[in-house]
Design an enzyme around this catalytic site. Structure first.
Site, PDB file in Angstrom:
ATOM      1  N   ASP A  10      81.341  79.081 -28.874  1.00  0.00           N
ATOM      2  CA  ASP A  10      81.806  78.963 -27.484  1.00  0.00           C
ATOM      3  C   ASP A  10      82.618  77.680 -27.319  1.00  0.00           C
ATOM      4  O   ASP A  10      82.117  76.683 -26.791  1.00  0.00           O
ATOM      5  CB  ASP A  10      80.581  78.977 -26.558  1.00  0.00           C
ATOM      6  CG  ASP A  10      80.958  78.967 -25.090  1.00  0.00           C
ATOM      7  OD1 ASP A  10      82.112  79.295 -24.767  1.00  0.00           O
ATOM      8  OD2 ASP A  10      80.086  78.640 -24.268  1.00  0.00           O
ATOM      9  N   PRO A  53      99.969  79.424 -27.266  1.00  0.00           N
ATOM     10  CA  PRO A  53      99.548  80.599 -28.057  1.00  0.00           C
ATOM     11  C   PRO A  53      99.429  80.326 -29.552  1.00  0.00           C
ATOM     12  O   PRO A  53      98.455  80.744 -30.195  1.00  0.00           O
ATOM     13  CB  PRO A  53     100.643  81.635 -27.752  1.00  0.00           C
ATOM     14  CG  PRO A  53     101.129  81.268 -26.372  1.00  0.00           C
ATOM     15  CD  PRO A  53     101.056  79.759 -26.307  1.00  0.00           C
ATOM     16  N   ASN A  54     100.395  79.605 -30.122  1.00  0.00           N
ATOM     17  CA  ASN A  54     100.376  79.364 -31.566  1.00  0.00           C
ATOM     18  C   ASN A  54      99.130  78.594 -31.986  1.00  0.00           C
ATOM     19  O   ASN A  54      98.510  78.886 -33.013  1.00  0.00           O
ATOM     20  CB  ASN A  54     101.651  78.584 -31.946  1.00  0.00           C
ATOM     21  CG  ASN A  54     101.747  78.362 -33.432  1.00  0.00           C
ATOM     22  OD1 ASN A  54     101.752  79.326 -34.190  1.00  0.00           O
ATOM     23  ND2 ASN A  54     101.792  77.103 -33.838  1.00  0.00           N
ATOM     24  N   THR A  55      98.738  77.614 -31.170  1.00  0.00           N
ATOM     25  CA  THR A  55      97.559  76.797 -31.508  1.00  0.00           C
ATOM     26  C   THR A  55      96.280  77.617 -31.375  1.00  0.00           C
ATOM     27  O   THR A  55      95.376  77.529 -32.219  1.00  0.00           O
ATOM     28  CB  THR A  55      97.515  75.566 -30.581  1.00  0.00           C
ATOM     29  OG1 THR A  55      98.708  74.812 -30.797  1.00  0.00           O
ATOM     30  CG2 THR A  55      96.315  74.694 -30.861  1.00  0.00           C
ATOM     31  N   LYS A  69      85.816  77.802 -25.937  1.00  0.00           N
ATOM     32  CA  LYS A  69      86.713  78.032 -24.777  1.00  0.00           C
ATOM     33  C   LYS A  69      88.122  77.512 -25.049  1.00  0.00           C
ATOM     34  O   LYS A  69      88.615  76.599 -24.380  1.00  0.00           O
ATOM     35  CB  LYS A  69      86.139  77.381 -23.514  1.00  0.00           C
ATOM     36  CG  LYS A  69      84.807  77.962 -23.077  1.00  0.00           C
ATOM     37  CD  LYS A  69      84.346  77.428 -21.727  1.00  0.00           C
ATOM     38  CE  LYS A  69      83.019  77.993 -21.286  1.00  0.00           C
ATOM     39  NZ  LYS A  69      81.860  77.534 -22.100  1.00  0.00           N
ATOM     40  N   ASP A  74      95.165  76.639 -24.927  1.00  0.00           N
ATOM     41  CA  ASP A  74      96.259  75.833 -25.491  1.00  0.00           C
ATOM     42  C   ASP A  74      97.473  76.734 -25.607  1.00  0.00           C
ATOM     43  O   ASP A  74      97.441  77.879 -25.149  1.00  0.00           O
ATOM     44  CB  ASP A  74      95.810  75.266 -26.856  1.00  0.00           C
ATOM     45  CG  ASP A  74      96.433  73.910 -27.154  1.00  0.00           C
ATOM     46  OD1 ASP A  74      97.669  73.787 -26.989  1.00  0.00           O
ATOM     47  OD2 ASP A  74      95.700  72.991 -27.548  1.00  0.00           O
ATOM     48  N   THR A 115      81.991  78.539 -13.276  1.00  0.00           N
ATOM     49  CA  THR A 115      81.093  78.648 -12.107  1.00  0.00           C
ATOM     50  C   THR A 115      80.835  77.287 -11.470  1.00  0.00           C
ATOM     51  O   THR A 115      80.272  77.206 -10.391  1.00  0.00           O
ATOM     52  CB  THR A 115      79.767  79.307 -12.494  1.00  0.00           C
ATOM     53  OG1 THR A 115      79.303  78.699 -13.693  1.00  0.00           O
ATOM     54  CG2 THR A 115      79.928  80.795 -12.710  1.00  0.00           C
TER      55      THR A 115
HETATM   56  O1  C5P Z   1      69.871  77.024 -20.769  1.00  0.00           O
HETATM   57  P1  C5P Z   1      70.671  78.044 -20.041  1.00  0.00           P
HETATM   58  O2  C5P Z   1      70.106  79.454 -20.134  1.00  0.00           O
HETATM   59  O3  C5P Z   1      70.969  77.657 -18.614  1.00  0.00           O
HETATM   60  O4  C5P Z   1      72.056  78.078 -20.837  1.00  0.00           O
HETATM   61  C1  C5P Z   1      73.154  78.824 -20.392  1.00  0.00           C
HETATM   62  C2  C5P Z   1      74.301  78.660 -21.344  1.00  0.00           C
HETATM   63  O5  C5P Z   1      75.415  79.358 -20.789  1.00  0.00           O
HETATM   64  C3  C5P Z   1      74.752  77.225 -21.559  1.00  0.00           C
HETATM   65  O6  C5P Z   1      75.259  77.124 -22.891  1.00  0.00           O
HETATM   66  C4  C5P Z   1      75.875  77.062 -20.564  1.00  0.00           C
HETATM   67  O7  C5P Z   1      76.810  76.108 -20.966  1.00  0.00           O
HETATM   68  C5  C5P Z   1      76.493  78.464 -20.559  1.00  0.00           C
HETATM   69  N1  C5P Z   1      77.192  78.814 -19.334  1.00  0.00           N
HETATM   70  C6  C5P Z   1      76.610  78.770 -18.087  1.00  0.00           C
HETATM   71  N2  C5P Z   1      77.327  79.117 -16.972  1.00  0.00           N
HETATM   72  C7  C5P Z   1      78.605  79.498 -17.094  1.00  0.00           C
HETATM   73  C8  C5P Z   1      79.210  79.565 -18.331  1.00  0.00           C
HETATM   74  C9  C5P Z   1      78.469  79.198 -19.458  1.00  0.00           C
HETATM   75  O8  C5P Z   1      75.440  78.450 -17.968  1.00  0.00           O
HETATM   76  N3  C5P Z   1      79.258  79.863 -16.011  1.00  0.00           N
END
Ligand code: C5P
Length: 239
Positions: free
Chosen positions: A64, A71-73, A66, A69, A124
Protein backbone atom coordinates in the site's frame (compact mmCIF):
# COMPACT_ATOMS: atom_id res chain seq x y z
CA UNK A 1 -22.53 -11.89 -3.32
CA UNK A 2 -19.02 -12.44 -4.72
CA UNK A 3 -17.64 -15.91 -4.17
CA UNK A 4 -14.58 -15.14 -2.04
CA UNK A 5 -13.61 -17.31 0.92
CA UNK A 6 -13.84 -15.64 4.35
CA UNK A 7 -10.07 -15.96 4.86
CA UNK A 8 -9.35 -14.39 1.46
CA UNK A 9 -11.59 -11.45 2.30
CA UNK A 10 -9.28 -10.34 5.12
CA UNK A 11 -6.30 -8.14 4.31
CA UNK A 12 -4.48 -7.69 7.61
CA UNK A 13 -2.70 -4.33 7.95
CA UNK A 14 0.60 -4.69 9.79
CA UNK A 15 1.44 -1.08 10.51
CA UNK A 16 4.77 -1.01 12.28
CA UNK A 17 8.30 0.09 11.45
CA UNK A 18 9.65 -2.79 13.60
CA UNK A 19 10.75 -5.72 11.47
CA UNK A 20 10.81 -8.31 14.25
CA UNK A 21 7.27 -7.42 15.38
CA UNK A 22 5.99 -7.55 11.81
CA UNK A 23 7.61 -10.94 11.14
CA UNK A 24 6.33 -12.40 14.40
CA UNK A 25 2.78 -11.35 13.56
CA UNK A 26 3.05 -12.45 9.95
CA UNK A 27 4.35 -15.83 11.05
CA UNK A 28 1.45 -16.28 13.48
CA UNK A 29 -1.08 -15.27 10.82
CA UNK A 30 0.24 -17.56 8.10
CA UNK A 31 -2.80 -19.28 6.55
CA UNK A 32 -5.21 -17.23 8.68
CA UNK A 33 -5.71 -14.17 6.42
CA UNK A 34 -5.86 -13.51 2.66
CA UNK A 35 -2.98 -11.04 2.51
CA UNK A 36 -0.76 -8.85 4.64
CA UNK A 37 -0.96 -5.14 3.91
CA UNK A 38 2.38 -3.35 4.26
CA UNK A 39 2.44 0.41 3.91
CA UNK A 40 4.76 3.37 3.80
CA UNK A 41 5.79 2.99 7.44
CA UNK A 42 7.11 -0.55 6.98
CA UNK A 43 8.42 -0.05 3.44
CA UNK A 44 10.36 3.10 4.27
CA UNK A 45 12.05 1.28 7.14
CA UNK A 46 12.72 -2.11 5.52
CA UNK A 47 12.22 -1.78 1.77
CA UNK A 48 11.86 -4.67 -0.68
CA UNK A 49 13.91 -7.03 1.52
CA UNK A 50 11.45 -6.54 4.37
CA UNK A 51 8.55 -7.23 2.01
CA UNK A 52 10.25 -10.43 0.78
CA UNK A 53 10.72 -11.60 4.38
CA UNK A 54 6.98 -11.30 5.02
CA UNK A 55 6.17 -12.97 1.68
CA UNK A 56 8.57 -15.82 2.50
CA UNK A 57 6.31 -16.69 5.44
CA UNK A 58 3.71 -17.71 2.87
CA UNK A 59 1.73 -14.49 2.57
CA UNK A 60 0.28 -12.65 -0.37
CA UNK A 61 1.44 -9.05 -0.15
CA UNK A 62 -0.76 -5.98 -0.46
CA UNK A 63 1.80 -3.20 -0.93
CA UNK A 64 0.00 0.00 0.00
CA UNK A 65 2.30 2.75 -1.26
CA UNK A 66 -0.43 4.81 -2.99
CA UNK A 67 1.58 5.75 -6.07
CA UNK A 68 0.86 9.22 -7.46
CA UNK A 69 3.33 10.54 -10.03
CA UNK A 70 3.79 10.97 -13.77
CA UNK A 71 2.66 7.91 -15.75
CA UNK A 72 6.19 6.77 -16.66
CA UNK A 73 7.31 6.79 -13.02
CA UNK A 74 4.22 4.96 -11.78
CA UNK A 75 4.60 2.36 -14.55
CA UNK A 76 8.21 1.83 -13.39
CA UNK A 77 7.14 1.47 -9.76
CA UNK A 78 4.46 -1.07 -10.70
CA UNK A 79 7.04 -2.96 -12.76
CA UNK A 80 9.32 -3.11 -9.71
CA UNK A 81 6.40 -4.33 -7.59
CA UNK A 82 5.74 -7.05 -10.22
CA UNK A 83 9.26 -8.30 -9.60
CA UNK A 84 8.50 -8.37 -5.85
CA UNK A 85 5.51 -10.65 -6.62
CA UNK A 86 3.01 -8.40 -4.83
CA UNK A 87 -0.63 -9.35 -5.31
CA UNK A 88 -2.26 -5.98 -4.59
CA UNK A 89 -0.95 -2.41 -5.10
CA UNK A 90 -2.49 1.02 -4.61
CA UNK A 91 -2.45 4.25 -6.61
CA UNK A 92 -4.21 7.60 -6.19
CA UNK A 93 -7.09 7.91 -8.67
CA UNK A 94 -6.43 11.67 -8.71
CA UNK A 95 -3.22 10.92 -10.65
CA UNK A 96 -5.48 11.00 -13.71
CA UNK A 97 -6.43 8.72 -16.60
CA UNK A 98 -2.99 8.40 -18.20
CA UNK A 99 -1.36 7.50 -14.89
CA UNK A 100 -4.09 4.99 -14.04
CA UNK A 101 -3.83 3.36 -17.45
CA UNK A 102 -0.03 3.23 -17.19
CA UNK A 103 -0.38 1.43 -13.82
CA UNK A 104 -2.91 -1.04 -15.24
CA UNK A 105 -0.76 -1.71 -18.32
CA UNK A 106 2.40 -2.19 -16.24
CA UNK A 107 0.65 -4.69 -14.00
CA UNK A 108 -0.59 -6.58 -17.09
CA UNK A 109 3.05 -7.10 -18.08
CA UNK A 110 3.29 -9.61 -15.20
CA UNK A 111 0.76 -11.89 -16.96
CA UNK A 112 -1.35 -14.30 -14.95
CA UNK A 113 0.41 -13.38 -11.71
CA UNK A 114 -0.14 -9.67 -12.21
CA UNK A 115 -0.89 -7.60 -9.12
CA UNK A 116 -4.40 -6.17 -8.80
CA UNK A 117 -4.34 -2.37 -8.80
CA UNK A 118 -6.61 -0.56 -6.36
CA UNK A 119 -7.31 3.15 -6.54
CA UNK A 120 -7.74 5.44 -3.58
CA UNK A 121 -10.33 8.15 -4.33
CA UNK A 122 -10.60 10.86 -1.64
CA UNK A 123 -8.64 10.14 1.52
CA UNK A 124 -11.11 9.71 4.39
CA UNK A 125 -9.04 12.21 6.39
CA UNK A 126 -10.18 14.99 3.99
CA UNK A 127 -13.50 16.82 4.42
CA UNK A 128 -15.21 19.30 2.09
CA UNK A 129 -13.19 22.22 3.51
CA UNK A 130 -9.91 20.38 2.90
CA UNK A 131 -10.96 19.67 -0.69
CA UNK A 132 -11.85 23.33 -1.20
CA UNK A 133 -8.44 24.32 0.17
CA UNK A 134 -6.76 22.38 -2.66
CA UNK A 135 -9.12 23.76 -5.27
CA UNK A 136 -11.59 20.89 -5.53
CA UNK A 137 -15.16 22.09 -5.39
CA UNK A 138 -18.23 20.00 -4.82
CA UNK A 139 -19.02 17.58 -2.01
CA UNK A 140 -16.46 14.87 -1.24
CA UNK A 141 -19.03 12.24 -2.23
CA UNK A 142 -19.21 13.58 -5.80
CA UNK A 143 -15.44 13.56 -6.05
CA UNK A 144 -15.35 9.97 -4.77
CA UNK A 145 -17.82 8.92 -7.48
CA UNK A 146 -16.02 10.86 -10.20
CA UNK A 147 -12.67 9.29 -9.32
CA UNK A 148 -14.14 5.81 -8.90
CA UNK A 149 -15.68 5.96 -12.40
CA UNK A 150 -12.41 7.25 -13.80
CA UNK A 151 -10.49 4.40 -12.16
CA UNK A 152 -12.94 1.80 -13.47
CA UNK A 153 -12.81 3.23 -16.99
CA UNK A 154 -8.98 3.30 -16.90
CA UNK A 155 -8.67 -0.45 -16.25
CA UNK A 156 -8.19 -0.36 -12.48
CA UNK A 157 -9.26 -3.51 -10.60
CA UNK A 158 -10.74 -2.03 -7.44
CA UNK A 159 -11.40 0.93 -5.20
CA UNK A 160 -10.40 1.49 -1.59
CA UNK A 161 -13.39 3.07 0.11
CA UNK A 162 -14.96 3.64 3.49
CA UNK A 163 -17.69 1.25 4.66
CA UNK A 164 -20.22 4.09 4.28
CA UNK A 165 -19.38 4.45 0.57
CA UNK A 166 -19.80 0.77 -0.33
CA UNK A 167 -23.51 0.73 -1.17
CA UNK A 168 -23.33 3.94 -3.19
CA UNK A 169 -20.27 2.80 -5.15
CA UNK A 170 -21.63 -0.67 -5.77
CA UNK A 171 -24.81 0.86 -7.15
CA UNK A 172 -23.04 3.49 -9.27
CA UNK A 173 -20.03 1.67 -10.68
CA UNK A 174 -21.30 -1.90 -10.92
CA UNK A 175 -20.14 -5.35 -9.89
CA UNK A 176 -17.00 -5.67 -11.97
CA UNK A 177 -14.79 -3.63 -9.69
CA UNK A 178 -13.58 -4.82 -6.28
CA UNK A 179 -14.40 -2.73 -3.23
CA UNK A 180 -11.78 -2.91 -0.49
CA UNK A 181 -12.78 -1.43 2.82
CA UNK A 182 -10.83 -0.27 5.89
CA UNK A 183 -12.60 1.16 8.96
CA UNK A 184 -13.89 -2.28 9.92
CA UNK A 185 -14.41 -3.24 13.54
CA UNK A 186 -15.91 -6.43 14.94
CA UNK A 187 -18.44 -5.84 17.77
CA UNK A 188 -15.86 -7.05 20.28
CA UNK A 189 -13.08 -4.65 19.20
CA UNK A 190 -12.48 -1.00 20.09
CA UNK A 191 -12.81 1.66 17.37
CA UNK A 192 -9.29 3.09 18.01
CA UNK A 193 -9.07 6.27 15.88
CA UNK A 194 -11.58 5.07 13.25
CA UNK A 195 -14.62 7.34 13.30
CA UNK A 196 -17.33 5.64 11.25
CA UNK A 197 -16.98 1.89 11.38
CA UNK A 198 -18.92 -1.17 10.30
CA UNK A 199 -18.57 -4.74 11.47
CA UNK A 200 -17.02 -7.24 9.03
CA UNK A 201 -20.43 -8.82 8.44
CA UNK A 202 -22.12 -5.48 7.77
CA UNK A 203 -19.40 -4.38 5.34
CA UNK A 204 -19.59 -7.60 3.30
CA UNK A 205 -23.39 -7.55 3.35
CA UNK A 206 -23.23 -3.97 2.02
CA UNK A 207 -21.12 -5.16 -0.95
CA UNK A 208 -17.47 -5.06 0.17
CA UNK A 209 -15.22 -7.70 -1.38
CA UNK A 210 -12.24 -7.40 0.95
CA UNK A 211 -11.74 -5.89 4.39
CA UNK A 212 -8.58 -4.15 5.56
CA UNK A 213 -8.32 -4.93 9.26
CA UNK A 214 -5.34 -4.01 11.38
CA UNK A 215 -5.43 -3.39 15.10
CA UNK A 216 -8.37 -5.65 16.01
CA UNK A 217 -6.03 -8.48 14.94
CA UNK A 218 -2.52 -7.11 15.37
CA UNK A 219 -3.05 -5.50 18.79
CA UNK A 220 -5.05 -8.44 20.13
CA UNK A 221 -3.53 -10.61 22.87
CA UNK A 222 -4.44 -13.50 20.58
CA UNK A 223 -4.06 -12.40 16.92
CA UNK A 224 -4.86 -15.85 15.53
CA UNK A 225 -7.98 -16.12 17.69
CA UNK A 226 -9.07 -12.63 16.57
CA UNK A 227 -8.57 -13.49 12.88
CA UNK A 228 -10.54 -16.71 13.34
CA UNK A 229 -13.42 -14.91 15.05
CA UNK A 230 -13.64 -12.59 12.04
CA UNK A 231 -13.51 -15.54 9.63
CA UNK A 232 -16.27 -17.17 11.64
CA UNK A 233 -18.41 -14.03 11.45
CA UNK A 234 -17.83 -13.80 7.69
CA UNK A 235 -18.68 -17.49 7.18
CA UNK A 236 -22.13 -16.75 8.54
CA UNK A 237 -22.61 -13.79 6.20
CA UNK A 238 -21.49 -15.60 3.08
CA UNK A 239 -23.28 -18.90 3.88
O1 C5P B 1 -5.84 -0.77 12.51
P1 C5P B 1 -6.89 -0.46 11.51
O2 C5P B 1 -7.86 -1.60 11.26
O3 C5P B 1 -7.62 0.83 11.79
O4 C5P B 1 -6.08 -0.27 10.15
C1 C5P B 1 -6.69 0.16 8.97
C2 C5P B 1 -5.67 0.24 7.87
O5 C5P B 1 -6.33 0.78 6.72
C3 C5P B 1 -4.48 1.14 8.15
O6 C5P B 1 -3.35 0.60 7.47
C4 C5P B 1 -4.89 2.45 7.53
O7 C5P B 1 -3.79 3.22 7.13
C5 C5P B 1 -5.70 1.99 6.32
N1 C5P B 1 -6.69 2.94 5.85
C6 C5P B 1 -7.68 3.47 6.66
N2 C5P B 1 -8.59 4.36 6.15
C7 C5P B 1 -8.51 4.73 4.86
C8 C5P B 1 -7.54 4.21 4.03
C9 C5P B 1 -6.62 3.31 4.57
O8 C5P B 1 -7.78 3.12 7.82
N3 C5P B 1 -9.42 5.56 4.39
Amino acid sequence: MTDISPIDRIFCAIDTPKLDDALLLADLLSGEVGAIKLGKEFFTAHGPNGVRKVADLGHSIFLDLKYHDIPNTVAGAVGAANRLSCTVLTVHASGGPAMLKAAADASADAGAKRPKILAVTVLTSLDNDDLAAVGQTGPAEEQVLRLARLARDSGIDGIVCSPQEVSLLRGEIGDQIALVVPGVRPEWAGADDQKRVMTPGEAVAAGADHLVIGRPITRSDDPVGAARRIVDELSKVTA
